[in-house]
Design a protein around this motif. Structure first.
Motif, PDB file in Angstrom:
ATOM      1  N   LEU A   1       0.859  -1.183   0.000  1.00 37.60           N
ATOM      2  CA  LEU A   1       0.000   0.000   0.000  1.00 37.60           C
ATOM      3  C   LEU A   1       0.893   1.230   0.000  1.00 37.60           C
ATOM      4  N   GLU A   2       0.707   2.136  -0.972  1.00 36.37           N
ATOM      5  CA  GLU A   2       1.413   3.416  -0.970  1.00 36.37           C
ATOM      6  C   GLU A   2       0.416   4.516  -0.617  1.00 36.37           C
ATOM      7  N   LEU A   3       0.740   5.289   0.415  1.00 38.55           N
ATOM      8  CA  LEU A   3      -0.145   6.348   0.888  1.00 38.55           C
ATOM      9  C   LEU A   3       0.351   7.713   0.427  1.00 38.55           C
ATOM     10  N   GLY A   4      -0.584   8.555  -0.027  1.00 41.94           N
ATOM     11  CA  GLY A   4      -0.201   9.866  -0.540  1.00 41.94           C
ATOM     12  C   GLY A   4       0.712   9.724  -1.732  1.00 41.94           C
ATOM     13  N   SER A   5       0.283   8.950  -2.718  1.00 41.53           N
ATOM     14  CA  SER A   5       1.184   8.448  -3.762  1.00 41.53           C
ATOM     15  C   SER A   5       1.497   9.452  -4.860  1.00 41.53           C
ATOM     16  N   GLY A   6       0.785  10.566  -4.937  1.00 39.01           N
ATOM     17  CA  GLY A   6       1.058  11.530  -6.004  1.00 39.01           C
ATOM     18  C   GLY A   6       0.912  10.892  -7.363  1.00 39.01           C
ATOM     19  N   LEU A   7       1.960  10.911  -8.166  1.00 39.10           N
ATOM     20  CA  LEU A   7       1.931  10.296  -9.493  1.00 39.10           C
ATOM     21  C   LEU A   7       2.057   8.771  -9.430  1.00 39.10           C
ATOM     22  N   SER A   8       2.253   8.224  -8.240  1.00 42.32           N
ATOM     23  CA  SER A   8       2.284   6.774  -8.000  1.00 42.32           C
ATOM     24  C   SER A   8       3.434   6.068  -8.714  1.00 42.32           C
ATOM     25  N   ASP A   9       4.500   6.785  -9.017  1.00 38.92           N
ATOM     26  CA  ASP A   9       5.663   6.170  -9.666  1.00 38.92           C
ATOM     27  C   ASP A   9       6.319   5.116  -8.776  1.00 38.92           C
ATOM     28  N   ILE A  10       6.351   5.385  -7.469  1.00 33.61           N
ATOM     29  CA  ILE A  10       6.995   4.443  -6.562  1.00 33.61           C
ATOM     30  C   ILE A  10       6.180   3.152  -6.476  1.00 33.61           C
ATOM     31  N   GLY A  11       4.885   3.285  -6.280  1.00 29.80           N
ATOM     32  CA  GLY A  11       4.035   2.101  -6.235  1.00 29.80           C
ATOM     33  C   GLY A  11       4.096   1.303  -7.522  1.00 29.80           C
ATOM     34  N   ALA A  12       4.087   1.989  -8.662  1.00 25.27           N
ATOM     35  CA  ALA A  12       4.151   1.305  -9.959  1.00 25.27           C
ATOM     36  C   ALA A  12       5.454   0.544 -10.118  1.00 25.27           C
ATOM     37  N   PHE A  13       6.549   1.103  -9.600  1.00 22.66           N
ATOM     38  CA  PHE A  13       7.845   0.423  -9.675  1.00 22.66           C
ATOM     39  C   PHE A  13       7.781  -0.927  -8.968  1.00 22.66           C
ATOM     40  N   PHE A  14       7.212  -0.944  -7.763  1.00 20.12           N
ATOM     41  CA  PHE A  14       7.187  -2.199  -7.009  1.00 20.12           C
ATOM     42  C   PHE A  14       6.141  -3.165  -7.552  1.00 20.12           C
ATOM     43  N   ALA A  15       5.108  -2.656  -8.198  1.00 21.08           N
ATOM     44  CA  ALA A  15       4.182  -3.545  -8.909  1.00 21.08           C
ATOM     45  C   ALA A  15       4.900  -4.227 -10.066  1.00 21.08           C
ATOM     46  N   ASP A  16       5.779  -3.501 -10.737  1.00 17.21           N
ATOM     47  CA  ASP A  16       6.537  -4.065 -11.849  1.00 17.21           C
ATOM     48  C   ASP A  16       7.517  -5.129 -11.369  1.00 17.21           C
ATOM     49  N   LEU A  17       7.880  -5.092 -10.072  1.00 18.02           N
ATOM     50  CA  LEU A  17       8.735  -6.125  -9.484  1.00 18.02           C
ATOM     51  C   LEU A  17       7.933  -7.352  -9.041  1.00 18.02           C
ATOM     52  N   GLY A  18       6.624  -7.288  -9.157  1.00 20.03           N
ATOM     53  CA  GLY A  18       5.816  -8.459  -8.837  1.00 20.03           C
ATOM     54  C   GLY A  18       4.900  -8.323  -7.647  1.00 20.03           C
ATOM     55  N   ALA A  19       4.854  -7.144  -7.022  1.00 18.81           N
ATOM     56  CA  ALA A  19       3.931  -6.923  -5.911  1.00 18.81           C
ATOM     57  C   ALA A  19       2.548  -6.565  -6.437  1.00 18.81           C
ATOM     58  N   SER A  20       1.563  -6.780  -5.605  1.00 17.68           N
ATOM     59  CA  SER A  20       0.216  -6.273  -5.865  1.00 17.68           C
ATOM     60  C   SER A  20       0.093  -4.961  -5.102  1.00 17.68           C
ATOM     61  N   VAL A  21      -0.086  -3.861  -5.812  1.00 20.76           N
ATOM     62  CA  VAL A  21       0.053  -2.529  -5.217  1.00 20.76           C
ATOM     63  C   VAL A  21      -1.245  -1.735  -5.325  1.00 20.76           C
ATOM     64  N   LEU A  22      -1.626  -1.149  -4.199  1.00 20.58           N
ATOM     65  CA  LEU A  22      -2.720  -0.184  -4.156  1.00 20.58           C
ATOM     66  C   LEU A  22      -2.134   1.165  -3.737  1.00 20.58           C
ATOM     67  N   CYS A  23      -2.403   2.190  -4.513  1.00 26.61           N
ATOM     68  CA  CYS A  23      -1.977   3.552  -4.192  1.00 26.61           C
ATOM     69  C   CYS A  23      -3.196   4.376  -3.804  1.00 26.61           C
ATOM     70  N   LEU A  24      -3.113   5.047  -2.672  1.00 26.72           N
ATOM     71  CA  LEU A  24      -4.174   5.950  -2.234  1.00 26.72           C
ATOM     72  C   LEU A  24      -3.670   7.382  -2.345  1.00 26.72           C
ATOM     73  N   GLU A  25      -4.373   8.194  -3.109  1.00 28.31           N
ATOM     74  CA  GLU A  25      -3.985   9.577  -3.374  1.00 28.31           C
ATOM     75  C   GLU A  25      -5.202  10.474  -3.140  1.00 28.31           C
TER      76      GLU A  25
END
Length: 264
Positions: free
Chosen positions: A83-107
């Motif tokens: 879970l990424e909180l306050g994700s803005g453009l969500s680049d960080i969350g997307a990076f870890f999703a690309d590594l194989g995580a299931s990612v939810l970003c809340l903005e």
């Protein structure tokens, strides 16, 4: 003489227009093979004046991603729920999703979330939701990790907010501006501009002391490990290895702390 002046003026006007024409030529060439959505996102990022779109923020995101990789390794994220909180453009969350995580970003801001969705629309196991993070977000369930960057100092009720985080995950990676105090009860409320997308949604932020953050973590059964290495710094704009003077300074946007916080 008059003819010479007219000729010189025509040459001057041509030279004056050349940079604009060249920029347009560059834009056409560089975006020619993009999809319409990618072209729109690129133009939006290039023409926005908000700080979140600045190159300094991109540099900052890279450094924080590198630190997470150093602390956990890329393999850790395969199959994890993040879970990424306050994700803005969500680049960080997307990076870890690309590594194989299931990612939810809340903005919190709809416009930013919309661009994030478009930008990362082809990333698997990745979602961006609009949510006011001053409200109760525990209904989103349990996660293996919460990434909590650049948000805490825009939240007035830090104690309640952090307690929610610690109830949802065994790992929290947190960074925030802090006030320079060793007092574990010290927190200052500050007024921010709610019309600025990088500041508090409702106009009131906070500056907790690092000791305050660590006290809340320990009270919720977590072990905070502060990271103060210079490789997190972005020039003199965002600094993590500053020496405390215990003088109550509110830190501006500059004095920041970074933690790996794990369940005991």
């Amino acid at each position: 003489m008059i003819n010479k002046l007219r000729t010189a003026w025509r040459h001057f006007k041509h030279m004056y227009r050349l940079p604009d024409r060249f920029e347009r030529f560059e834009l056409i060439v560089n975006t020619a093979h993009m999809s319409p959505v990618d072209r729109h996102v690129t133009m939006h990022l290039a023409t926005s004046h908000h700080a979140v779109y600045a190159i300094s923020y991109a540099h900052w995101r890279t450094k924080r991603i590198n630190k997470i990789l150093e602390l956990y390794g890329p393999e850790w994220f395969l199959g994890k729920r993040v879970l990424e909180l306050g994700s803005g453009l969500s680049d960080i969350g997307a990076f870890f999703a690309d590594l194989g995580a299931s990612v939810l970003c809340l903005e919190g801001r709809n416009d930013t979330a919309q661009i994030a969705r478009l930008k990362h629309r082809n990333v698997c196991n990745f979602n961006v939701e609009v949510f006011d993070l001053e409200e109760d977000f525990t209904t989103f369930g349990k996660f293996d990790m919460i990434i909590h960057f650049g948000l805490l100092y825009h939240i007035p009720d830090v104690e309640k907010h952090l307690a929610r985080c610690f109830s949802m995950a065994n790992e929290v990676v947190l960074e925030t501006v802090v006030c320079d105090s060793s007092d574990p009860m010290r927190i200052e409320l500050v007024q921010e501009r709610k019309d600025v997308i990088e500041e508090a949604m409702h106009g009131t932020g906070s500056r907790p002391s690092a000791a305050f953050v660590e006290r809340i973590a320990k009270e919720n059964g977590f072990r905070p490990q502060m990271v103060t290495t210079s490789d997190l710094n972005v020039g003199n704009q965002f600094v993590y290895d500053w020496i405390s003077r215990d003088d109550g300074d509110l830190g501006g946007w500059r004095k920041r702390r970074f933690w790996k916080i794990s369940a005991s």
